[in-house]
Every structure is written in C-alpha cells, then in structure tokens.
Enzyme design. Structure first.
Site, PDB file in Angstrom:
ATOM      1  N   ASP A  93       8.707  -3.114  -8.316  1.00 38.00           N
ATOM      2  CA  ASP A  93       9.071  -1.750  -7.955  1.00 38.00           C
ATOM      3  C   ASP A  93      10.186  -1.271  -8.877  1.00 38.00           C
ATOM      4  OD1 ASP A  93      11.380  -2.923  -7.024  1.00 38.00           O
ATOM      5  OD2 ASP A  93      10.946  -2.597  -4.911  1.00 38.00           O
ATOM      6  N   SER A  94      10.497   0.010  -8.799  1.00 33.71           N
ATOM      7  CA  SER A  94      11.373   0.607  -9.817  1.00 33.71           C
ATOM      8  C   SER A  94      12.857   0.389  -9.580  1.00 33.71           C
ATOM      9  CB  SER A  94      11.120   2.115  -9.869  1.00 33.71           C
ATOM     10  OG  SER A  94      11.616   2.731  -8.693  1.00 33.71           O
ATOM     11  N   GLY A  95      13.214  -0.045  -8.372  1.00 32.86           N
ATOM     12  CA  GLY A  95      14.616  -0.128  -7.996  1.00 32.86           C
ATOM     13  C   GLY A  95      15.094   1.104  -7.269  1.00 32.86           C
ATOM     14  N   GLY A  96      14.277   2.160  -7.284  1.00 31.86           N
ATOM     15  CA  GLY A  96      14.698   3.417  -6.675  1.00 31.86           C
ATOM     16  C   GLY A  96      14.972   3.309  -5.192  1.00 31.86           C
ATOM     17  N   PHE A  97      14.079   2.668  -4.450  1.00 27.08           N
ATOM     18  CA  PHE A  97      14.258   2.602  -2.996  1.00 27.08           C
ATOM     19  C   PHE A  97      15.555   1.891  -2.642  1.00 27.08           C
ATOM     20  CE2 PHE A  97      13.797   0.490   1.110  1.00 27.08           C
ATOM     21  CZ  PHE A  97      13.462   1.560   1.924  1.00 27.08           C
ATOM     22  N   GLN A 190       5.794  11.718  -3.681  1.00 32.75           N
ATOM     23  CA  GLN A 190       6.772  11.905  -2.616  1.00 32.75           C
ATOM     24  C   GLN A 190       6.433  13.178  -1.828  1.00 32.75           C
ATOM     25  OE1 GLN A 190       8.963   9.851  -1.492  1.00 32.75           O
ATOM     26  NE2 GLN A 190       9.094   8.306  -3.103  1.00 32.75           N
ATOM     27  N   GLY A 217       7.874   7.118   0.199  1.00 33.08           N
ATOM     28  CA  GLY A 217       8.554   7.922   1.200  1.00 33.08           C
ATOM     29  C   GLY A 217       7.945   7.860   2.581  1.00 33.08           C
ATOM     30  N   ASP A 267       2.306  -3.474   0.372  1.00 33.95           N
ATOM     31  CA  ASP A 267       3.300  -4.551   0.315  1.00 33.95           C
ATOM     32  C   ASP A 267       4.283  -4.350   1.455  1.00 33.95           C
ATOM     33  OD1 ASP A 267       6.352  -3.880  -0.705  1.00 33.95           O
ATOM     34  OD2 ASP A 267       4.925  -2.284  -1.153  1.00 33.95           O
ATOM     35  N   CYS A 305      -6.637 -20.063  14.436  1.00 32.62           N
ATOM     36  CA  CYS A 305      -6.216 -20.079  13.032  1.00 32.62           C
ATOM     37  C   CYS A 305      -6.393 -21.478  12.453  1.00 32.62           C
ATOM     38  CB  CYS A 305      -4.745 -19.645  12.940  1.00 32.62           C
ATOM     39  SG  CYS A 305      -4.074 -19.673  11.263  1.00 32.62           S
ATOM     40  N   CYS A 307      -4.913 -22.364   9.436  1.00 37.02           N
ATOM     41  CA  CYS A 307      -3.922 -22.566   8.378  1.00 37.02           C
ATOM     42  C   CYS A 307      -3.237 -23.912   8.542  1.00 37.02           C
ATOM     43  CB  CYS A 307      -2.889 -21.431   8.362  1.00 37.02           C
ATOM     44  SG  CYS A 307      -1.577 -21.565   9.597  1.00 37.02           S
ATOM     45  N   CYS A 310      -1.018 -24.268  11.727  1.00 39.98           N
ATOM     46  CA  CYS A 310      -1.733 -24.367  12.995  1.00 39.98           C
ATOM     47  C   CYS A 310      -2.547 -25.654  13.103  1.00 39.98           C
ATOM     48  CB  CYS A 310      -2.621 -23.145  13.188  1.00 39.98           C
ATOM     49  SG  CYS A 310      -1.674 -21.626  13.461  1.00 39.98           S
ATOM     50  N   HIS A 336       2.308 -19.312   7.998  1.00 39.48           N
ATOM     51  CA  HIS A 336       1.321 -18.810   8.960  1.00 39.48           C
ATOM     52  C   HIS A 336       1.209 -17.290   8.909  1.00 39.48           C
ATOM     53  CE1 HIS A 336      -0.965 -18.092  12.614  1.00 39.48           C
ATOM     54  NE2 HIS A 336      -0.075 -17.132  12.849  1.00 39.48           N
TER      55      HIS A 336
END
Length: 378
Positions: A93-97, A190, A217, A267, A305, A307, A310, A336
């Site tokens: 990501d850009s770092g903006g958030f 945005q 946003g 994400d 599950c 995994c 589990c 998990h």
C-alpha cells in the site's frame, strides 16, 4: 503490463466474477483474500506456512517499512521478495492510510504530508514521488498510488477537496513510477459516503490507464449497509477488464457481499489480529477460545476444518497456550483463521463457477451468523 486480469466467468445468479490475476511472481484465482504482512512478515507465520495455506499474494506496508528497516535496506537486500524469502506476489500500500490516521501528528499540503514518526517523533515527509520511490525500491508486484483517505464521517467539502487531491496525486505517481515493466500501479477511488463524489472520483481515477483500480475510504467505521451501497455506486464505473480491489475488508460477510458486488481483491488485518486475542472463525461462527468454558473442551476449534491446528490440537490446549502467553498459541490460532478465510474464498470461487453464489451466501450466513443479515463485525 506487469500485472493483468483475466476474466474466466461471471456468476449467472449474482454477477460476481471469477478470474485470474497474473503477476511477475505467479498467477492466482480471484476473488482473492490477501493476508497482511505489515513489516515484511505475516505475524507469527512463516512463508512456508503461508504457501501451505495456499496464499498466492500478501500485502506489506510502505509507511512501516519506510520507518524500519528503511526501503534502502530492503533494496540492498535484493527487494522485498528476497528480503522476506517470499517468491509469490506482493502488494504494497502507499502509506497514505497510515499517515492520515496520525491525525494529531501530520499536516497536509498539495505537495504531500508532513508528519511525525509514531515510533520516535522524528519529522518526516511523504509525497506521491516519495511513495513511488519507496515502493519502487521495495519491488512489490502491485504498488498503490499515494492517496488521502478521509475519515468517517467527514464534511462534503473536505471529501471533495480530498478526492480531487487524490486524483492530482495519482498523476504525479504515474509520472514518478520508474518500474512499469515489473510493477503495476493501481489508482485508488475515494469520495467518502457521497454518491456524486464517489462517481466523480471513479471517473477521474479510471481515466488514467492503469493495470488495476482500488476502492478506498471504506471500512473506516461506517455501517456495512453504507459500505455496500457505496460499492454499488462505484464498481459499475470500474473497467471490466481490470482487477477491482476493496481495501481493508476481511470479515466473512463483507468478503462475500463484496464479491457479489463485483470485487476481486481484498486485504485486512482482521483474521490475524483477532486470532492473537483468542477469537476464532469457525464454520459455526466465532469462538472466543480464551473463555473459561473451553478449559476442558478437548474438541478441535472447528470439527469441520482440516487445517493443521484443528487436526492436532484441542480448544482446551489452545486456551492454555493463550492464557500462558505462549507464542505457539498465537501461531496456531493465526494459522486457523487464515486457513478459514482462504478456504472461504475457494468456496466462493466454486460457487461462482457453478452459478450459485447467492445460495452459498444464504447458507453460509445462516451457519456462521445465524442470520441472513449479519450485524456482527466478524
């Protein structure tokens, strides 16, 4: 283009998309959930475990890697893939958030953002050009344009000025992006919760020919119904031949609803963060395994599950590890939860292939939330 999207099928029942995202470090089916590795690691997980879980792409954070160890160090190591021993795709990501979340520590101008490090108070500056310099050095497959993410709620005039600035910053990002042959730059739409501003931002951002576009946003504190409405305004204005990325969304209901509205990529830190607090996603809803009632529960976290966690460990054992602050407990719960969401996306893909995504949503929501209209965040 370094990254391109291939549409495989559109669900006849919902309109959701099944596709493939081709990157310099591999191809993955979409819709896809990207685990977050903020500081060049998905907390408690090894790269080998992420591959075992079936992850084809992870996200790392420009702001945090800029602060430590520094993008120059990562570049000297051969780039982020080599630095963290991950040979599959990465998005940064850009770092903006992160910068804009430092409300008391930053000042916005047309040139960029002046802020103070949350680590030591050191004065720093990020601009579209600096964000591109950092992300070019990190070497991720997908990099994000520097944008301003307005809070919720926000006044219309502020959101209008912010969205227009994001568009101007995008054009500066394009001009300063130096690795177009092996890094795909995505623009970010945005517009806050204002329909006309969302539509205007979508038209502005997509007027710049890029390999993909993100919706920013959202998932910033607004009700989910409002987020879904904003997606319904925005997604139809995004190119069908390019991937669509909804940033910062990871609850099971929002993933399914986002896919139904045409989103391809997601994400979120949610599955790993709540795992470290002892909250588990299971086929029958969430389980807070730290609770006393699990002290003598020797069944697996999720009987449905398969995994590693589990198959091998009980709720009682996991509760013991978490209560004793044992790192192994954090690893097992994180494994998990990531498995759960990655498998959910595979089930969603299969439902799209078979033209039954709305039926899948209804069954899944009834089983996980006990309701067709979930109110919980996860």
């Amino acid at each position: 283009m370094a990254v391109h999207y291939e549409l495989i099928k559109t669900c006849g029942q919902s309109g959701a998309r099944l596709g493939r995202l081709h990157t310099p470090h591999g191809t993955m089916k979409t819709p896809v959930f990207m685990p977050v590795g903020t500081l060049a690691t998905v907390k408690t997980m090894s790269p080998e475990e992420l591959k075992e879980l079936g992850s084809g792409i992870i996200l790392s954070n420009t702001y945090h890697l800029f602060l430590r160890p520094g993008h120059d160090v990562v570049q000297e190591a051969g780039g982020l893939h080599r630095f963290m021993n991950w040979d599959r795709a990465i998005l940064t990501d850009s770092g903006g958030f992160q910068v804009f979340s430092l409300a008391d520590l930053r000042q916005i101008s047309e040139e960029g953002v002046s802020f103070r490090s949350h680590l030591n108070g050191q004065p720093l500056f990020l601009s579209p050009e600096k964000s591109m310099e950092i992300q070019n050095a990190l070497g991720a497959d997908v990099i994000m344009a520097f944008d301003e993410c307005p809070p919720h709620p926000a006044e219309r005039d502020y959101v209008k000025d912010s969205s227009d600035r994001t568009y101007r910053w995008l054009k500066r990002c394009v001009d300063s992006h130096r690795r177009k042959e092996d890094q795909a730059l995505f623009g970010i739409i945005q517009g806050g919760m204002y329909r006309d501003l969302r539509e205007e931002s979508a038209k502005q951002i997509t007027s710049v020919d890029l390999p993909g576009y993100a919706i920013g946003g959202l998932s910033v504190g607004e009700p989910k119904e409002m987020m879904y409405e904003a997606l319904e305004w925005t997604v139809p204005l995004m190119p069908k031949a390019k991937p669509r990325y909804l940033m910062g969304v990871g609850s099971p209901d929002a993933l399914v609803e986002g896919v139904i509205r045409g989103v391809d990529m997601f994400d979120c830190v949610l599955p790993t963060r709540i795992a470290r607090n002892g909250t588990i996603m299971t086929s029958r809803g969430r389980v807070v395994v730290r609770n006393a009632k699990y002290a003598r529960d020797f069944s697996p976290l999720d009987p449905e599950c398969d995994c590693y966690t589990c198959r091998n460990y009980s709720r009682a054992y996991l509760r013991h590890l978490l209560k004793a602050d044992e790192i192994f407990g954090l690893r097992l719960t994180t494994y998990h939860n990531l498995h759960f969401l990655l498998q959910l996306m595979k089930q969603v893909q299969q439902a799209i292939q078979e033209d039954r995504l709305l039926d899948f949503r209804n069954r899944f929501f009834e089983q996980y939330y006990g309701s067709l209209t979930p109110e919980r965040n996860f």
